[in-house]
Motif scaffolding. Structure first.
Motif, PDB file in Angstrom:
ATOM      1  N   ALA A   1       0.874  -1.179   0.000  1.00  0.00           N
ATOM      2  CA  ALA A   1       0.000   0.000   0.000  1.00  0.00           C
ATOM      3  C   ALA A   1       0.910   1.228   0.000  1.00  0.00           C
ATOM      4  N   ASP A   2       0.813   2.003  -1.052  1.00  0.00           N
ATOM      5  CA  ASP A   2       1.686   3.140  -1.300  1.00  0.00           C
ATOM      6  C   ASP A   2       1.232   4.375  -0.528  1.00  0.00           C
ATOM      7  N   GLU A   3       2.177   5.108   0.061  1.00  0.00           N
ATOM      8  CA  GLU A   3       1.908   6.391   0.703  1.00  0.00           C
ATOM      9  C   GLU A   3       3.065   7.317   0.378  1.00  0.00           C
ATOM     10  N   ARG A   4       2.796   8.380  -0.359  1.00  0.00           N
ATOM     11  CA  ARG A   4       3.836   9.342  -0.711  1.00  0.00           C
ATOM     12  C   ARG A   4       3.471  10.708  -0.144  1.00  0.00           C
ATOM     13  N   GLU A   5       4.493  11.422   0.298  1.00  0.00           N
ATOM     14  CA  GLU A   5       4.343  12.757   0.855  1.00  0.00           C
ATOM     15  C   GLU A   5       3.267  12.809   1.937  1.00  0.00           C
ATOM     16  N   VAL A   6       3.332  11.857   2.863  1.00  0.00           N
ATOM     17  CA  VAL A   6       2.414  11.834   4.001  1.00  0.00           C
ATOM     18  C   VAL A   6       3.144  12.346   5.235  1.00  0.00           C
ATOM     19  N   THR A   7       2.384  12.836   6.194  1.00  0.00           N
ATOM     20  CA  THR A   7       2.969  13.245   7.462  1.00  0.00           C
ATOM     21  C   THR A   7       2.521  12.255   8.510  1.00  0.00           C
ATOM     22  N   CYS A   8       3.510  11.690   9.206  1.00  0.00           N
ATOM     23  CA  CYS A   8       3.261  10.690  10.231  1.00  0.00           C
ATOM     24  C   CYS A   8       4.409  10.747  11.223  1.00  0.00           C
ATOM     25  N   CYS A   9       4.101  10.599  12.497  1.00  0.00           N
ATOM     26  CA  CYS A   9       5.142  10.549  13.529  1.00  0.00           C
ATOM     27  C   CYS A   9       6.055  11.768  13.477  1.00  0.00           C
ATOM     28  N   TYR A  10       5.457  12.943  13.305  1.00  0.00           N
ATOM     29  CA  TYR A  10       6.182  14.212  13.293  1.00  0.00           C
ATOM     30  C   TYR A  10       7.200  14.305  12.162  1.00  0.00           C
ATOM     31  N   ALA A  11       6.914  13.657  11.027  1.00  0.00           N
ATOM     32  CA  ALA A  11       7.823  13.720   9.881  1.00  0.00           C
ATOM     33  C   ALA A  11       7.049  13.560   8.587  1.00  0.00           C
ATOM     34  N   SER A  12       7.465  14.294   7.567  1.00  0.00           N
ATOM     35  CA  SER A  12       6.956  14.086   6.210  1.00  0.00           C
ATOM     36  C   SER A  12       7.728  12.894   5.644  1.00  0.00           C
ATOM     37  N   GLN A  13       6.998  11.952   5.025  1.00  0.00           N
ATOM     38  CA  GLN A  13       7.615  10.693   4.601  1.00  0.00           C
ATOM     39  C   GLN A  13       7.109  10.253   3.236  1.00  0.00           C
ATOM     40  N   ASP A  14       7.954   9.508   2.536  1.00  0.00           N
ATOM     41  CA  ASP A  14       7.548   8.669   1.412  1.00  0.00           C
ATOM     42  C   ASP A  14       7.706   7.248   1.899  1.00  0.00           C
ATOM     43  N   LYS A  15       6.654   6.422   1.707  1.00  0.00           N
ATOM     44  CA  LYS A  15       6.726   5.064   2.233  1.00  0.00           C
ATOM     45  C   LYS A  15       5.700   4.169   1.558  1.00  0.00           C
TER      46      LYS A  15
END
Length: 142
Positions: A87-101
């Motif tokens: 399951a793709d997640e790009r430019e999300v904010t999680c855990c006090y950080a912007s992430q690609d994952k």
């Protein structure tokens, strides 16, 4: 640089920070209300503590932190070729950080694995839109 991430639910983040600071001999790399993470050099580990009273001592999720978005994409392609969906997640904010994952799907015992890179620090636990719509626990779940 890659390192395993271990995200734990803890009843009391302050008590957990005290214990893990002594255990690994380092202070947290990031502290926020109900949240802490450690960047441990030896062994290479990203330890994330998520305050979830009543859930202490349980696994929240597992992950692999990688150097950049290109590595996220390379790993996603490698796992797809090995027959694992994600399951793709790009430019999300999680855990006090912007992430690609992305989240690896289909672990036989239901473990949640994320492969991610941190793009930037964030002042909020997760994005403002998501914050209004759901609780923080939804951030670190596939």
């Amino acid at each position: 640089m890659s390192r395993i991430q271990l995200a734990l639910n803890v009843d009391d983040v302050d008590a957990a920070v005290g214990f893990y600071s002594r255990l690994f001999g380092v202070e947290p790399a990031k502290r926020r209300p109900g949240y802490a993470n450690f960047a441990v050099a030896e062994p290479p580990l990203k330890l994330v503590l998520l305050e979830n009273p009543g859930q202490g001592g349980s696994l929240n999720h597992l992950g692999v932190e990688v150097a950049d978005t290109d590595t996220v994409e390379t790993e996603q392609s490698r796992l797809r070729a090995a027959g694992l969906s994600s399951a793709d997640e790009r430019e999300v904010t999680c855990c006090y950080a912007s992430q690609d994952k992305f989240w690896v799907e289909g672990a036989p015992d239901g473990e949640q694995w994320e492969i991610y890179t941190v793009l930037a620090d964030s002042p909020t636990y997760f994005g403002e839109q998501e914050e209004a719509a759901s609780g923080a626990a939804a951030c670190c779940a596939s």
